[in-house]
Structure formats: structure tokens, C-alpha cells
Design an enzyme around this catalytic site. Structure first.
Site, PDB file in Angstrom:
ATOM      1  N   SER A  63      -4.521  -8.075 -10.332  1.00 30.86           N
ATOM      2  CA  SER A  63      -5.389  -8.933  -9.504  1.00 30.86           C
ATOM      3  C   SER A  63      -6.796  -8.350  -9.361  1.00 30.86           C
ATOM      4  O   SER A  63      -7.720  -9.053  -8.948  1.00 30.86           O
ATOM      5  CB  SER A  63      -4.772  -9.132  -8.116  1.00 30.86           C
ATOM      6  OG  SER A  63      -4.606  -7.877  -7.473  1.00 30.86           O
ATOM      7  N   PRO A  88       0.147  -6.200  -5.404  1.00 28.95           N
ATOM      8  CA  PRO A  88      -0.444  -4.859  -5.507  1.00 28.95           C
ATOM      9  C   PRO A  88      -1.475  -4.599  -4.411  1.00 28.95           C
ATOM     10  O   PRO A  88      -2.047  -5.528  -3.841  1.00 28.95           O
ATOM     11  CB  PRO A  88      -1.124  -4.885  -6.876  1.00 28.95           C
ATOM     12  CG  PRO A  88      -1.403  -6.327  -7.137  1.00 28.95           C
ATOM     13  CD  PRO A  88      -0.369  -7.125  -6.407  1.00 28.95           C
ATOM     14  N   ARG A 112       0.848  -1.182   0.000  1.00 26.98           N
ATOM     15  CA  ARG A 112       0.000   0.000   0.000  1.00 26.98           C
ATOM     16  C   ARG A 112       0.888   1.238   0.000  1.00 26.98           C
ATOM     17  O   ARG A 112       1.677   1.428   0.921  1.00 26.98           O
ATOM     18  CB  ARG A 112      -0.919  -0.031   1.230  1.00 26.98           C
ATOM     19  CG  ARG A 112      -1.910   1.090   1.270  1.00 26.98           C
ATOM     20  CD  ARG A 112      -3.029   0.809   2.254  1.00 26.98           C
ATOM     21  NE  ARG A 112      -3.955  -0.203   1.772  1.00 26.98           N
ATOM     22  CZ  ARG A 112      -5.231  -0.291   2.135  1.00 26.98           C
ATOM     23  NH1 ARG A 112      -5.743   0.563   2.991  1.00 26.98           N
ATOM     24  NH2 ARG A 112      -6.005  -1.253   1.652  1.00 26.98           N
ATOM     25  N   GLY A 153     -13.411  -1.461  -7.547  1.00 27.59           N
ATOM     26  CA  GLY A 153     -14.788  -0.959  -7.519  1.00 27.59           C
ATOM     27  C   GLY A 153     -15.360  -0.752  -8.914  1.00 27.59           C
ATOM     28  O   GLY A 153     -16.502  -1.137  -9.199  1.00 27.59           O
ATOM     29  N   ALA A 202     -13.543  -3.770  -0.099  1.00 30.45           N
ATOM     30  CA  ALA A 202     -12.612  -2.902   0.641  1.00 30.45           C
ATOM     31  C   ALA A 202     -12.067  -3.649   1.846  1.00 30.45           C
ATOM     32  O   ALA A 202     -12.818  -4.359   2.527  1.00 30.45           O
ATOM     33  CB  ALA A 202     -13.335  -1.636   1.092  1.00 30.45           C
ATOM     34  N   ASN A 203     -10.785  -3.500   2.104  1.00 32.51           N
ATOM     35  CA  ASN A 203     -10.193  -4.108   3.300  1.00 32.51           C
ATOM     36  C   ASN A 203     -10.515  -3.251   4.519  1.00 32.51           C
ATOM     37  O   ASN A 203     -10.672  -2.034   4.403  1.00 32.51           O
ATOM     38  CB  ASN A 203      -8.671  -4.222   3.136  1.00 32.51           C
ATOM     39  CG  ASN A 203      -8.272  -5.335   2.173  1.00 32.51           C
ATOM     40  OD1 ASN A 203      -8.775  -6.455   2.260  1.00 32.51           O
ATOM     41  ND2 ASN A 203      -7.383  -5.040   1.249  1.00 32.51           N
ATOM     42  N   ALA A 207     -13.871   1.215  -1.264  1.00 33.18           N
ATOM     43  CA  ALA A 207     -12.898   2.307  -1.151  1.00 33.18           C
ATOM     44  C   ALA A 207     -11.986   2.021   0.041  1.00 33.18           C
ATOM     45  O   ALA A 207     -11.834   0.873   0.438  1.00 33.18           O
ATOM     46  CB  ALA A 207     -13.641   3.627  -0.991  1.00 33.18           C
ATOM     47  N   LEU A 248     -14.835   3.856  -6.925  1.00 31.65           N
ATOM     48  CA  LEU A 248     -14.661   3.340  -8.286  1.00 31.65           C
ATOM     49  C   LEU A 248     -13.183   3.280  -8.655  1.00 31.65           C
ATOM     50  O   LEU A 248     -12.759   3.742  -9.707  1.00 31.65           O
ATOM     51  CB  LEU A 248     -15.448   4.197  -9.289  1.00 31.65           C
ATOM     52  CG  LEU A 248     -16.980   4.183  -9.097  1.00 31.65           C
ATOM     53  CD1 LEU A 248     -17.642   5.186 -10.040  1.00 31.65           C
ATOM     54  CD2 LEU A 248     -17.555   2.784  -9.330  1.00 31.65           C
ATOM     55  N   LYS A 275       1.665  -7.516   5.033  1.00 29.82           N
ATOM     56  CA  LYS A 275       1.318  -6.322   4.273  1.00 29.82           C
ATOM     57  C   LYS A 275       2.481  -5.346   4.343  1.00 29.82           C
ATOM     58  O   LYS A 275       3.189  -5.305   5.348  1.00 29.82           O
ATOM     59  CB  LYS A 275       0.077  -5.647   4.875  1.00 29.82           C
ATOM     60  CG  LYS A 275      -0.707  -4.818   3.884  1.00 29.82           C
ATOM     61  CD  LYS A 275      -1.723  -5.687   3.155  1.00 29.82           C
ATOM     62  CE  LYS A 275      -2.650  -4.908   2.276  1.00 29.82           C
ATOM     63  NZ  LYS A 275      -3.735  -5.758   1.763  1.00 29.82           N
TER      64      LYS A 275
END
Ligand code: PHE
Length: 348
Positions: free
Chosen positions: A142, A110, A36, A181, A255-256, A233, A177, A72
Site C-alpha cells: 500500500s 500493513p 504495527r 517516505g 506519518a500517522n 516517520a 525514508l 489498529k
């Protein structure tokens, strides 16, 4: 309680930016989880995010039934930082050095702010990277697979609530989006769902128009009069405050870290709103990457694994119902059971 196996925080040699790699667990296998590259008010907020996101990756793999662990990487950019291509390359090389130093305990991929081209660059320094472009031997982007997996989760929920897995005519609100999304909104529009969409970037309105979706402002969409809200998002959109505003029957999205705090799952349950844990609905991307690159499955077998998220969700909803639990509790228990069934960290 500190439950992570290791957390590396390094100042990048080239970029001088904080590179944070959190390895939560390798109990089921070597850890994987995305990179991230995002803005945070303070780098410590990036550490908090990495800790939570890596723990969610452990649960994601455990519930998906895959022999991988959770990790992560977060590079915490100070607010307002714009990376020019050169500096971006420096950051990615710094991340690659850090991952290489972990010797295969963790592989990246990613996530928000990164894509296959970034993975290609990381791949010049370390082999512990998923989702490089196909011409370089990786499994590529992905996000279409994450979207596909979320669609599978939505089918399970639709069958439970409305007696049909078909989503045509169903009213869905897609919140965000971005790559996942927008892809998911396209799949839903193709099914004939009635969409309401939003994004913090007003330029994304074009995508909504293209799909015949109703545009709604980001701060109003959670209260939209729809059947299912689909968070796609950044995290923590579900709080005591927003849950009180919901008018939908279910919240299911890719969304995580959707819950601001774990107890929000109980608030949703008390309001009679079905919430599928984010780490279950969002597993399609990693399932695709790991099944292709590590397990060398054929494309149709990989696709079957992604689509199997529908059965996983159905199973969790059944368990939750029969044991008087929330789907969140049922998923946590399943993850714990699978993690307990192993002896300990990989290689010990
Ligand atoms: N962003 C992905 C997720 O949260 C992470 C990922 C994708 C990691 C693909 C490895 C490969 O699930």
C-alpha cells in the site's frame, strides 16, 4: 472518555507477546487498519498507541468518504527484541488468530514494521486481511499509494500557498525514508522539488544521495529553511517545542499521529503554518486497498480516488478559511458529521 467499541489484549499463544487489537468504530462499516509490529518501552505504551491510531483510522475513512470503520493492531515488542523468522511467524499467526476471532468486525493490513509478505502469512489463517501480494489475490504493497495520496495533498497545499499545484523548485523536507517516505521523496524528486531528507537509520543516506537531496540530521530537519515539512516517520514529532522551531509555511505528510497532543494544531495555526491532518494526507494506502479489494474498482478508478485527496484537502482548506477554523477543526467536523449521519455500529 472510553469511546472504542472494543479492545482485545491477548498474550499470543505461540509468541507470548502482547497482541493488541483496538476497534474504534464500525459506525460506517467493518473496521480496517494496519498491524504495527514495533518496540515500546512498556506494552501499555502499545495499548495507548493502538487506541490513538485506531481512532485516527475512523477519521481517515470518514473524511475519505469510505464505508469502513477504524481499527489498529499493535504487537508491542520489548525494546531491543529482534524477531528471528520463526518467532516472527509465531507472532503473525497469533495476530491472525485474534483477528479471526473477531469474525470480520476488523480486518488488518500493513503498517510500521509489516508488509505484504506478512499479510500473506496472516491470510493463511484469516481472510480478514488487506494487501496480500497480488499473486495471492491481494492489492499488494500500500505504501506507493500512500505516497501518491500525500503528493495529492501537497498539490492542494501548494496551490493554496503559491498559486500552483506544481512542486518543481519547491523546497521540501522529508522526515523519514521508510517505505512511504522514500517513495514520496522519489515522486517529489521526479517533479523537480528541492529536497532535504533525513532518517534515524544512517544507511538511508544512500537514498538521499541518489535523489540529489541534502541530508540533514533528524534533530535539525524540523528547523530547516524549507517551504513544506513532510513528516513520514513515527508519530508525535509535532510538539510545542518543535513547532516553535519550524521555519516552513506548511506541514503535510503521511506519518500517522503527528501531533503530540491535539492542541499543537492550534499552535501551528497561531504561527501561521498550515497543517493538513495526517489522517487526511495519509489516506491513499487504505483508499487503494479498500477500493480494490472490497469495492472491486478498476485501477484507474482507484487511482482517481487516491488523487481525489487533492480535492478533499482543498475543500477542508476552504471550509477552514471561510469559517475561521483550523484545517484540523474542519476535518474533525467533517468526520463527525459523516459519523453522525449513520445509525450506529454496523449490523445494528
Ligand atoms: N498503515 C495503513 C494506514 O495507516 C493501514 C492500512 C493500509 C490498512 C492498507 C489496510 C490497508 O492507513
Amino acid at each position: 472518555m472510553f469511546e472504542h467499541e472494543q479492545v482485545v489484549i491477548r498474550s499470543g499463544r505461540r509468541s507470548r507477546l502482547p497482541v493488541i487489537v483496538a476497534v474504534h468504530s464500525t459506525a460506517l462499516g467493518p473496521a480496517a487498519g494496519g498491524l504495527r509490529l514495533w518496540h515500546y518501552p512498556d506494552w501499555r505504551d502499545g495499548v495507548t498507541d493502538a487506541l490513538r491510531l485506531s481512532a485516527a483510522m475512523t477519521a481517515k475513512f470518514a473524511v475519505a468518504g469510505l464505508p469502513s470503520g477504524g481499527g489498529k493492531t499493535v504487537v508491542a515488542l520489548p525494546e531491543g527484541t529482534v524477531l528471528d523468522p520463526e518467532r516472527r511467524r509465531d507472532v503473525l499467526q497469533d495476530v491472525a488468530d485474534t483477528i479471526e476471532s473477531l469474525g470480520g468486525t476488523y480486518s488488518t493490513g500493513p503498517d510500521v514494521g509489516t508488509g505484504p509478505e506478512d499479510m500473506a502469512l496472516i491470510g493463511t489463517i484469516t481472510s480478514h486481511v488487506f494487501c496480500r501480494p497480488a499473486h495471492l489475490g491481494g492489492s499488494g504493497d500500500s505504501s506507493p499509494h500512500t505516497a501518491q495520496g500525500t503528493l495529492a495533498a501537497l498539490r492542494a497545499v501548494s496551490r493554496r500557498l503559491y498559486g500552483t499545484a506544481r512542486l518543481d523548485g519547491r523546497r521540501l523536507a522529508v522526515v523519514g525514508l521508510g517505505r512511504v517516505g522514500a517513495g514520496l521523496a522519489r515522486l517529489l524528486a521526479a517533479e523537480g522539488a528541492a529536497l532535504t531528507v533525513t532518517d534515524t537509520d544512517p544507511d538511508k543516506r544512500k537514498i538521499g544521495d541518489e535523489l540529489g537531496a541534502v541530508w540533514c540530521s533528524p534533530d535539525e530537519i524540523l528547523a530547516a529553511d524549507v517551504d513544506i515539512v513532510v513528516p513520514a516517520a513515527l508519530g508525535s514529532c509535532l510538539t510545542a517545542h518543535t513547532v516553535a522551531q519550524l521555519r516552513c509555511r506548511a506541514v503535510v505528510g503521511p506519518a500517522n499521529n503527528q501531533l503530540a497532543t491535539p492542541d499543537v494544531a492550534d499552535l501551528l495555526h497561531r504561527r501561521g503554518i498550515l497543517w493538513v491532518p495526517d489522517y487526511v494526507a495519509s489516506a491513499g494506502g487504505v483508499v487503494h486497498a479498500v477500493s480494490t479489494e472490497l469495492h472491486h474498482l478498476a485501477p484507474d478508478e482507484v487511482r482517481a480516488r487516491v488523487d481525489a485527496i487533492e480535492h478533499t484537502v482543498t475543500g477542508l482548506l476552504d471550509t477552514a478559511e471561510s469559517r475561521g477554523r483550523t484545517p484540523a477543526q474542519a476535518a474533525t467536523e467533517l468526520a463527525r458529521r459523516r459519523l453522525r449521519a449513520t445509525a450506529g455500529p454496523a449490523g445494528t
